[in-house]
Structure formats: structure tokens, C-alpha cells
Design an enzyme around this catalytic site. Structure first.
Site, short mmCIF file in Angstrom:
data_model
loop_
_atom_site.label_atom_id
_atom_site.label_comp_id
_atom_site.label_asym_id
_atom_site.label_seq_id
_atom_site.Cartn_x
_atom_site.Cartn_y
_atom_site.Cartn_z
N GLY A 208 0.96 -1.19 0.14
CA GLY A 208 0.16 0.09 -0.05
C GLY A 208 0.81 1.20 0.09
O GLY A 208 2.07 1.21 -0.12
N CYS A 209 0.17 2.51 -0.04
CA CYS A 209 1.10 3.71 0.16
C CYS A 209 0.14 4.36 1.28
O CYS A 209 -0.95 4.14 1.35
CB CYS A 209 1.17 4.38 -1.12
SG CYS A 209 -0.66 4.77 -1.71
N VAL A 210 0.95 5.31 1.78
CA VAL A 210 0.21 6.09 3.07
C VAL A 210 -0.34 7.09 2.16
O VAL A 210 -1.12 7.68 1.46
CB VAL A 210 1.22 6.92 3.80
CG1 VAL A 210 1.90 5.88 4.77
CG2 VAL A 210 2.21 7.56 3.22
N TYR B 59 -3.97 5.70 -7.79
CA TYR B 59 -3.18 6.41 -6.60
C TYR B 59 -3.90 7.62 -6.26
O TYR B 59 -5.09 7.76 -6.44
CB TYR B 59 -1.84 7.01 -7.34
CG TYR B 59 -0.86 7.17 -6.16
CD1 TYR B 59 -0.64 6.64 -5.07
CD2 TYR B 59 0.33 7.99 -6.38
CE1 TYR B 59 0.16 6.67 -4.13
CE2 TYR B 59 1.35 8.24 -5.48
CZ TYR B 59 1.08 7.63 -4.39
OH TYR B 59 2.12 7.77 -3.27
#
Lengths: 105, 401
Positions: free
Chosen positions: A103-105, B202
Site C-alpha cells: 500500500g502507500c500512505v 493512486y
């Protein structure tokens, strides 16, 4: 390494409860892990998502992007959340025995 | 090894408490009577300073049921040494528009976090959200339950629409060209699905600034920047201009010569503004707030594609729609987002921001895909740009006029 014990079996998992060795996955794993992700019963629709994730992972070595998952399984994102309350990344991927999605923050 | 107060010594962090400026070390220490997490947090940081190495593992996946965002998982890689921060998850809480709180609301928030987390907060993170620092997995659902009962909700994280944010706008500022707080709140309500259940390649940020001063840095960080502007002339009060002069303002030097397009002139008595040449930089208005005001026909410019330097380099946003009247903003943004998201979802790579996608495929293809025509306002300096050619037909038409 934390261990997850259920139905008399023990699985090696990471701190978020994902299977440490994706290779040891069987359908039983999905059934065993369902309870801790808020899934009470694995229906045919659940299996459609799990099998898609599993096959994609075996082929490409990563989890698919969310858009692809929805498109290929024909479920809308909120339908996936209705099936897997903790979401596709945490819930569905865990049941499908994928390693923790980056994941990413 | 322990100090006389029973605490681990932290000589390197102690250096950060010296000097007259605020210190996060001091603030964390103050909270250590609330939660044992604080001492371990400082202990682990001291260790990181000693070893010049971070001790947080990257990327935990934790959350609350029904949501795919709002909680950022953090685990220590030295939990044996610092058991109280073995888990140290962050919760993002959706801030109120313009960051207005009653003291009651602030107390409620802090009380909830003292019960369920470290008590440490960050008001506010650069996303705009209230940031609750440090809790254990078991405390997430109880904290979430109390927050929602108090009327709060989680914000966005991961590949979500991030919590929309805005400047204080008309609540405190006469330059606001539209109601930033209303727009921010309306967008937040309209996009609950996208905010809580990550649907994108994203992150996607929307920031609403009331005027070109851009107090929320929308042009630098928001994928969709909404920046207030006006279409007609700057409102000018000549008597007030004279008053500034009487009080010693050098209009020629401090206003006219600093105007980027030199669109204003001062003859010693009257300030003349060539409004057609004004690029809405706000400089003159900032210098003489009592004499000049943004025009009366107000709205906003929509810009696309900014991002801060993470994964790839930083980008500033570029103009997509030069002017949208204030009352049409919500509708226009929703329609535009629908088209942008469709194209980005379909073509974006994993962790590719919309600005990077535009760079990769080209602005012309992007505009074509979302059904907008290219216009001169999208180019920084259309009159100087060597890549804009007049078509032969157009040129001959000009000549025949």
C-alpha cells in the site's frame, strides 16, 4: 513471526494477518480466515473474487489494480465492500492467500 | 540503563529541546503521562538517531470495517525493545471546512484519542486532516465508533480521493471569490464513496483556494486545484489609494514596478490599471487591501495535475478551465472529475498521479479524452510560446481585416 490459530490449525502470518507463504494456500485457508475479516459465509460471489485474485497473483506475482478487479469480476466497488467488509486489499487478498499488497500512505 | 526518573536517557533528542523554538520532543514528553507509548516513541527515535536508520516498517494494512482508507498502518521493527510502540497506527480524521472548531469539539477529539491512542495529535497534517498519531489495531474500531458518534468521520488515505480541503474563504477573508468552505463540504459529501473506498490508481487531491494567493497551496499539491479568480476589473477606491500615498507608500516602486505584467501606471495622482493585462497575481491587492479588491464577477479557475515530490518529482498544476462562475463550480467539477477519473482509471499505471499520466500521454491526448478543446489560457505565455502556430487560413483572415 505471529501465528494465527483457527479450527485446530496454525498458520504463519505477518503482523497484519497475511499468509507468510502464499504457496501453502488452499481453499480451506479462505474458509479459515473468513471470520477474522468480517465475512460470515463464503458465497459463490466471494469465490469468484477470491479465485480471480488467486489466478491473477499466480500469473503475475502481484495483486491486480482495483479497476481491473471490478471489471473482470463484474462487481462494483461497493459490492466488493459489502462482501468483504475490510475491503479488497485487506479482506479479499488475505482470503485469497496473497502476500500483503504494497500500500502507500 | 535509566535516568533517576526511571526513563531511558535520550541525549541526542535532548539537543532538540534546546533553544527558543518549539520542540516536538518537548511536546511528546509532555504527553507521556497520558500514554506509555510516548516514552517508547522517543526511545525508538533516539535509537534511530544513534544508528542513522529508521525503525518503522513500511506499509501495514489496517483499517475499520467498510472503509479501505483513513488508517495508516505502522509497526516497529524493534518491538522487543519498545513494546508500547509495536503498533503505532495513524488515523486521519476529516477536518471541518476551514478548520473551525468549538473548544468543545476539540476537547471531545482529544478525549477520544487519550482513551484509544497515544494522545498525540497533529493539527493538521499537510493533507488538511486531523492526524491522530499512534494506536494499536485493537483500538481502531472503538476509536472509530466514538468518533462517528461525535459527528466525525475518517479522512482519505492510500489510493482514495483524499479529504478535500479549503482555505478559510469568506469566513474571514474579503478576497474569497467563491464560498470555499461550502464547496469543500459539498464535494466531501458528494464523494463519500471515493473518499473511503480507494478506487483510483493512486491518490487524488482536491483543494479549494478562495483567491490566487492560494493559502492552501492548491497549485502546488492538488491534483485538481480550484483557485478563486474574477473576470471583470479590479475594484479600485481612489480615495483609499491617496491615503496609502499619504501614509508613505511608494506606489511606483512597491506596486507598479512589482506587477509582473506591468499593467498598472501611477502618474503621481491617479493609479491606472490596464485590467486586460492583469494576470491576477494579487500583488497590488495584497499591498493595498483597503484600496483594491478583486472584481465583482467572481468564480474560479480549475487546474489539473499538481503533486508534491514523492515517488516522482514535483509538478505544478496547469489550467484546465480558465473561469467557472461561482454558482456553477460544484456541477462543473463533478462532471470534469467523472471524465478525468474515467481516463485515469483506464490508463493510469499503479501509483501514477494524474499529472504524471498527462506528462506521459501528452496534454493534447488528455484533453481529447476528457472532451475539452485546447485554448490559449492553458499555456503559460501564449504570446511568447514558439510552439503555437497560426494556421495559414487564420493568418490570412487576420491580414484581410
Amino acid at each position: 513471526m505471529p501465528a494465527f490459530e483457527v479450527n485446530g490449525k496454525t498458520y504463519n502470518v505477518d503482523e497484519d494477518g497475511f499468509l507468510e507463504e502464499p504457496g501453502v494456500w488452499t481453499k480451506e485457508v479462505a474458509t479459515d480466515f473468513a471470520g477474522c475479516e468480517g465475512v460470515t459465509e463464503l458465497t459463490e460471489n466471494h469465490w469468484k473474487v477470491i479465485n480471480y485474485l488467486r489466478n491473477y497473483y499466480l500469473q503475475f506475482g502481484i495483486a491486480p489494480m482495483i479497476r481491473k478487479l471490478c471489471k473482470e469480476t463484474g462487481f462494483k466497488l461497493n459490492e466488493i465492500y459489502a462482501m468483504f467488509p475490510s475491503g479488497p486489499a485487506k479482506g479479499a487478498c488475505k482470503l485469497a492467500g496473497l502476500p500483503k499488497p504494497t500500500g502507500c500512505v | 540503563m535509566a535516568n533517576e526518573n526511571g526513563k531511558r536517557p535520550t541525549p541526542l533528542l535532548d539537543e532538540l529541546e534546546k533553544g527558543p523554538w518549539p520542540s516536538f520532543v518537548t511536546e511528546i514528553r509532555k504527553t507521556s503521562d497520558v500514554s506509555p507509548m510516548c516514552d517508547d516513541l522517543l526511545g525508538q527515535l533516539e535509537l534511530s538517531y544513534e544508528e542513522k536508520k529508521g525503525h518503522w516498517k513500511h506499509g501495514g494494512i489496517v483499517g475499520v470495517l467498510g472503509y479501505g482508507g483513513g488508517v495508516i498502518g505502522r509497526y516497529s521493527d524493534v518491538p522487543e525493545q519498545f513494546p508500547n510502540v509495536a503498533h503505532f497506527h495513524t488515523m486521519r480524521i476529516n477536518q471541518p471546512s476551514g478548520w473551525f472548531y468549538t473548544s468543545d469539539a476539540l476537547r471531545t477529539l482529544c478525549d477520544i484519542w487519550e482513551r484509544h491512542g497515544s494522545g498525540l495529535t497533529n493539527m493538521h497534517g499537510s493533507t488538511g486532516d486531523i492526524v491522530f498519531l499512534g494506536t494499536k489495531t485493537d483500538e481502531l474500531e472503538p476509536a472509530f465508533k466514538e468518533l462517528t458518534e461525535a459527528g466525525f468521520d475518517l479522512g482519505g488515505s492510500g489510493s482514495c480521493l483524499r479529504t478535500p480541503s479549503c482555505c478559510v474563504g469568506p469566513a474571514r477573508c474579503e478576497w474569497a471569490c467563491y464560498d470555499t468552505m461550502k464547496l469543500c463540504n459539498d464535494l466531501t459529501q458528494a464523494y463519500q464513496d471515493e473518499l473511503h473506498r480507494p478506487p483510483f490508481p493512486y491518490k487524488y487531491k482536491i483543494k479549494c483556494a478562495g483567491c490566487p494567493n492560494d493559502c492552501v497551496a492548491a497549485a502546488a499539491r492538488a491534483d485538481l486545484s480550484v483557485i478563486g479568480t474574477w473576470k471583470d476589473d479590479i475594484q479600485q477606491d481612489d480615495a483609499a489609494v491617496s491615503e496609502y500615498v499619504a501614509n508613505g507608500l511608494d506606489i511606483q516602486k512597491d506596486v507598479c514596478e512589482r506587477c509582473p505584467t506591468h499593467c498598472m501606471s501611477w502618474n503621481g495622482e491617479k493609479l491606472t490599471i490596464e485590467n486586460r493585462e492583469c494576470v491576477r497575481c494579487m500583488h497590488c491587492i495584497n499591498v493595498m487591501p483597503k484600496a483594491l479588491l478583486p472584481g465583482k464577477e467572481r468564480g474560479a479557475t480549475l487546474l489539473i495535475g499538481a503533486k508534491a515530490p514523492i515517488v516522482n518529482g514535483a509538478l505544478l498544476s496547469s489550467v484546465l478551465v480558465p473561469f467557472v462562475p461561482a454558482e456553477e463550480l460544484q456541477e462543473t467539477i463533478e462532471e470534469l472529475n467523472k471524465r478525468i477519473w474515467e481516463f485515469w482509471d483506464e490508463n493510469g499505471k499503479n501509483r501514477e498521479r494524474v499529472g504524471e499520466l498527462i506528462q506521459r500521454v501528452g496534454m493534447a491526448n488528455f484533453l481529447d479524452a476528457i472532451g475539452l478543446d485546447p485554448i490559449p489560457e492553458m499555456v503559460t505565455a501564449p504570446r511568447d510560446n514558439p510552439y503555437i502556430y497560426f494556421q495559414e487560413k487564420q493568418a490570412s483572415e487576420e491580414e484581410s481585416k
